[in-house]
Scaffold this active site. Structure first.
Site, mmCIF file in Angstrom:
data_model
loop_
_atom_site.group_PDB
_atom_site.id
_atom_site.type_symbol
_atom_site.label_atom_id
_atom_site.label_comp_id
_atom_site.label_asym_id
_atom_site.label_seq_id
_atom_site.Cartn_x
_atom_site.Cartn_y
_atom_site.Cartn_z
ATOM 1 N N THR A 140 96.803 19.890 -7.303
ATOM 2 C CA THR A 140 97.142 20.959 -6.361
ATOM 3 C C THR A 140 97.892 22.127 -6.997
ATOM 4 O OG1 THR A 140 98.525 21.464 -4.443
ATOM 5 C CG2 THR A 140 99.202 19.600 -5.761
ATOM 6 N N TYR A 167 105.350 16.313 -2.724
ATOM 7 C CA TYR A 167 103.889 16.252 -2.806
ATOM 8 C C TYR A 167 103.417 16.778 -4.163
ATOM 9 C CZ TYR A 167 99.078 17.769 -2.170
ATOM 10 O OH TYR A 167 97.742 17.993 -2.340
#
Ligand code: UD1
Length: 359
Positions: A140, A167
């Site tokens: 990501t 995350y």
């Protein structure tokens, strides 16, 4: 063609089939990749998913394109994963199975570290131990964090990583596991994709020529801007909020690089070709369109494609949100010859809206 000839052709194609494992295959991005892979019969596909956030009817819809094997298994069941991989013969693994919500990762970091890092580490270990040579990992752009001096042509892969939420950190740690493991095992190679903001739904037109997505984002607690905006347009939510209008951006709201999920999926097919060429090294690729839209621009596009002037409130900044994330995509274009087909915010919003409407 005689029976014998067709039998021979079938067995030749079976011999040449590439065995592909897709973890998290019942989920949003992986279902779009699977759909594309199913259109090519040289790919022999297996999906592994525990259906914690994916849906069995996504598997059923995929199977209506072409049948494949579905394995209901949890990545945290280490022994089962190990035995499963040892008894299979996968040429490549696409690892999508992960949790993806930034906010949730702040309130429940261990959920993210256990699944996105620990279970991924186990999967990599099992893959190497069972002779899998190619691995494609969904990472990501969140792990770039708040970049101070953003290059004019967007974020490239050489920038330092500095995740500002668990995350992002959970994904960054898995990247490192892959990098170190590939260094120590010369015949194991990987592609890491750092996704920017994935949005939109299956570009599929029905017999009346209407956009009618069969797959899309189904996560129940999804907080993604375009999903929330389409739900607001449909009245599923009575209002939505803009999280912060005091960022140093064109209109004060956060800026992101929204990429259509079908274009993201097609990059994964390019990764197969890339890794097929043994002289290509393991590498990291940013994937986005290389241009940004603000939250306000996205909301106004959703209002215009839906024709609904839904209620939007102003709120403070959301924890863990960087101001701007825009990809520099020149590396993936140059090294994988990837070309987007749906670089169009209206189409992204329209497909997301139509998907949500069909639910
Ligand atoms: C998204 C992904 C993340 C991914 C990352 C890659 C989520 C939910 N989605 O994060 O998995 O790794 O891109 O860069 O984490 N916003 C609002 N109101 C809303 C929702 C969002 O103003 O109701 C704003 C956010 O503050 C942000 C932008 O819209 O500026 C995009 O937010 P979102 O769609 O949630 O994605 P990201 O947080 O960028």
């Amino acid at each position: 063609m005689g029976k014998r000839e067709s039998k021979i052709i079938k067995s030749i194609s079976e011999v040449n089939q590439m065995n592909i494992l897709i973890t998290g295959g019942a989920g949003y991005i992986a279902s779009h990749l699977t759909k594309q892979l199913l259109e090519d019969s040289t790919y022999n596909i297996t999906i592994l998913d525990n259906l914690s956030t994916g849906y069995i009817d996504t598997i059923t819809t995929l199977k209506s394109i072409r049948d494949f094997e579905f394995v209901d298994m949890d990545l945290k069941e280490f022994d089962k994963i190990s035995n499963f991989l040892k008894s299979s013969n996968f040429d490549i693994i696409f690892h999508f199975g992960a949790y993806i919500l930034v906010e949730e990762s702040i309130s429940n970091p261990l959920k993210y570290y256990m699944n996105n890092t620990v279970n991924t580490t186990n999967l990599i270990n099992c893959a190497i131990n069972s002779g899998v040579k190619k691995f494609v990992f969904s990472s990501t752009a969140t792990l770039y964090g708040d970049v101070e001096n953003i290059p004019k042509d967007g974020l490239n892969e050489d920038l330092p990583t500095n995740p500002i939420n668990p995350y992002g950190t959970s994904k960054l740690m898995s990247e490192q596991v892959l990098i170190d493991s590939a260094k120590a095992n010369s015949d194991f190679r990987f592609v890491i994709f750092r996704y920017f903001n994935v949005a939109g739904a299956d570009i599929y037109y029905n017999e009346n020529g209407e956009l009618s997505p069969r797959f899309g984002q189904r996560l129940k607690n999804a907080t993604h801007l375009i999903k929330v905006a389409s739900q607001s347009a449909l009245g599923i939510r009575d209002k939505m909020a803009i999280f912060g209008d005091d960022y140093d951006t064109i209109d004060g709201s956060g800026v992101r690089d929204y990429i259509h999920v079908d274009d993201l999926a097609s990059a994964h097919i390019k990764a197969i070709d890339y890794l097929d060429n043994i002289s290509n090294p393991s590498d990291i690729f940013n994937i986005g369109y290389g241009k940004g839209f603000s939250v306000k621009e996205v909301i106004s596009t959703m209002k215009s494609v839906s024709g609904v002037d839904f209620r939007v409130d102003m709120e403070g900044r959301r924890d863990g949100d960087p101001a701007i994330l825009i990809a520099n995509n020149s590396k993936i274009k140059a090294k994988m010859s990837w070309q987007p087909k749906y670089d169009d915010l209206e189409l992204i919003c329209k497909s997301a809206y139509e998907w949500e409407r069909s639910r």
